[in-house]
Write a protein that holds these residues in place. Structure first.
Motif, mmCIF file in Angstrom:
data_model
loop_
_atom_site.group_PDB
_atom_site.id
_atom_site.type_symbol
_atom_site.label_atom_id
_atom_site.label_comp_id
_atom_site.label_asym_id
_atom_site.label_seq_id
_atom_site.Cartn_x
_atom_site.Cartn_y
_atom_site.Cartn_z
ATOM 1 N N MET A 121 0.825 -1.208 0.000
ATOM 2 C CA MET A 121 0.000 0.000 0.000
ATOM 3 C C MET A 121 0.859 1.258 0.000
ATOM 4 O O MET A 121 0.528 2.228 -0.695
ATOM 5 N N ALA A 166 1.952 1.667 -3.504
ATOM 6 C CA ALA A 166 0.839 2.046 -4.373
ATOM 7 C C ALA A 166 0.454 3.519 -4.178
ATOM 8 O O ALA A 166 0.248 4.260 -5.146
ATOM 9 N N ASP A 200 -4.825 1.421 -12.765
ATOM 10 C CA ASP A 200 -5.419 0.695 -11.639
ATOM 11 C C ASP A 200 -5.175 1.420 -10.314
ATOM 12 O O ASP A 200 -6.020 1.384 -9.410
ATOM 13 N N ILE A 201 -4.021 2.068 -10.197
ATOM 14 C CA ILE A 201 -3.695 2.812 -8.980
ATOM 15 C C ILE A 201 -4.722 3.925 -8.750
ATOM 16 O O ILE A 201 -5.118 4.199 -7.614
ATOM 17 N N ASN A 223 -7.853 3.833 -9.563
ATOM 18 C CA ASN A 223 -9.058 3.176 -9.044
ATOM 19 C C ASN A 223 -8.871 2.749 -7.585
ATOM 20 O O ASN A 223 -9.785 2.845 -6.776
ATOM 21 N N PHE A 224 -7.659 2.266 -7.278
ATOM 22 C CA PHE A 224 -7.349 1.882 -5.896
ATOM 23 C C PHE A 224 -7.458 3.089 -4.974
ATOM 24 O O PHE A 224 -8.041 3.013 -3.884
ATOM 25 N N TYR A 225 -6.901 4.213 -5.394
ATOM 26 C CA TYR A 225 -6.919 5.427 -4.587
ATOM 27 C C TYR A 225 -8.359 5.875 -4.326
ATOM 28 O O TYR A 225 -8.706 6.280 -3.220
ATOM 29 N N THR A 265 -11.013 3.936 -4.297
ATOM 30 C CA THR A 265 -11.604 2.971 -3.365
ATOM 31 C C THR A 265 -11.164 3.245 -1.930
ATOM 32 O O THR A 265 -11.967 3.225 -0.993
ATOM 33 N N GLY A 323 -9.664 -0.741 0.777
ATOM 34 C CA GLY A 323 -8.501 -0.406 -0.043
ATOM 35 C C GLY A 323 -7.530 -1.564 -0.112
ATOM 36 O O GLY A 323 -6.976 -1.870 -1.175
ATOM 37 N N PHE A 341 -8.880 -4.302 -2.429
ATOM 38 C CA PHE A 341 -8.662 -3.927 -3.831
ATOM 39 C C PHE A 341 -7.206 -4.122 -4.218
ATOM 40 O O PHE A 341 -6.892 -4.658 -5.280
ATOM 41 N N LEU A 342 -6.305 -3.681 -3.338
ATOM 42 C CA LEU A 342 -4.871 -3.764 -3.627
ATOM 43 C C LEU A 342 -4.410 -5.212 -3.697
ATOM 44 O O LEU A 342 -3.553 -5.562 -4.515
ATOM 45 N N LEU A 347 -5.252 -6.429 -7.018
ATOM 46 C CA LEU A 347 -4.381 -5.771 -7.988
ATOM 47 C C LEU A 347 -2.988 -6.393 -7.984
ATOM 48 O O LEU A 347 -2.378 -6.600 -9.049
#
Length: 248
Positions: free
Chosen positions: A135, A138, A223-224, A226-228, A230, A239, A242-243, A246
């Motif tokens: 994390m 990311a 994708d990062i 989208n992760f951020y 979330t 989070g 999701f990570l 990913l």
């Protein structure tokens, strides 16, 4: 105040804010006012500073390697930048920050606590969980995209990175009232380059020679985002879920 100075200060503040945001999202801030907790917070923030610098410098170095690759086709030879070069410049940045006159003055007045190698070894006895390591990398990547675009406008990017990051780290050290000794900083940097951060930096640097990795990084950066989204919308637990998907 000149526009150039304003821009530099703005970048320094963004770096400091990014470090604190990453520390907050990953719950790596001090849990109490005890010296042990404050020292661990300072180590975590130092780790994030190293992560951001290594990633930005790796992206910048990849761009220089790409240019060198183009020039080589015209028989113009330019030395390739490798990860060891990036690591050395990261340590130089830390060294400059650690020996800033403002820190020396605060240290002389007894306003700075120094993190020793023993403190680092104590911290390393409770390693950060892998999902939190991922994390940190990311979240750093999210900020690196923006920072890289800002630094790309500088005339001398290497010196600008050195100057801006060292000033930001100095200011953060003064705010915390805690600095890493040279040996402690070296131990921390060694830990960072062998973490997820080191893997991402190597991928950045290898994009010049590998089109598949370039495409993979493009997808990863998307994708990062989208992760951020979330993480900020649904919190740390979602989070991490999701990570985890990913990372696989």
């Amino acid at each position: 105040m000149s526009t150039r100075l304003n821009d530099t200060i703005s970048i320094e503040l963004h770096i400091q804010a990014a470090v604190r945001e990453i520390a907050a999202f990953t719950e790596l801030t001090a849990r109490s006012s005890s010296m042990d907790d404050r020292i661990h917070e300072a180590i975590h923030q130092g780790k994030i500073f190293f992560t951001l610098y290594l990633m930005v410098q790796s992206l910048h170095s990849e761009a220089k390697n790409t240019t060198a690759n183009v020039l080589s086709q015209q028989n113009i030879t330019t030395p390739e930048i490798n990860f060891e070069w990036v690591i050395q410049h990261c340590f130089n940045m830390f060294y400059i920050s650690n020996h800033d006159i403002a820190i020396d003055k605060a240290n002389t007045c007894g306003q700075i606590t120094t993190v020793t190698p023993n403190d680092m070894l104590h911290w390393q006895q409770s390693p950060m969980p892998e999902n939190i390591e991922n994390m940190v990398a990311a979240l750093a990547t999210k900020h690196v995209k923006f920072l890289a675009s800002l630094f790309s406008q500088a005339e001398d990017i290497d010196n600008e990175l050195l100057s801006v990051f060292s000033h930001a780290m100095t200011n953060n050290t003064l705010d915390l009232g805690i600095k890493l000794s040279s040996k402690a900083g070296t131990l921390l940097l060694e830990q960072v380059i062998h973490s997820r951060t080191g893997s991402v930096c190597l991928i950045f640097l290898n994009m010049t020679k590998n089109d598949e990795e370039r495409q993979a990084i493009s997808l990863y950066l998307a994708d990062i985002d989208n992760f951020y989204k979330t993480l900020t919308t649904n919190g740390l637990k979602n989070g991490l879920i999701f990570l985890d998907k990913l990372s696989k």
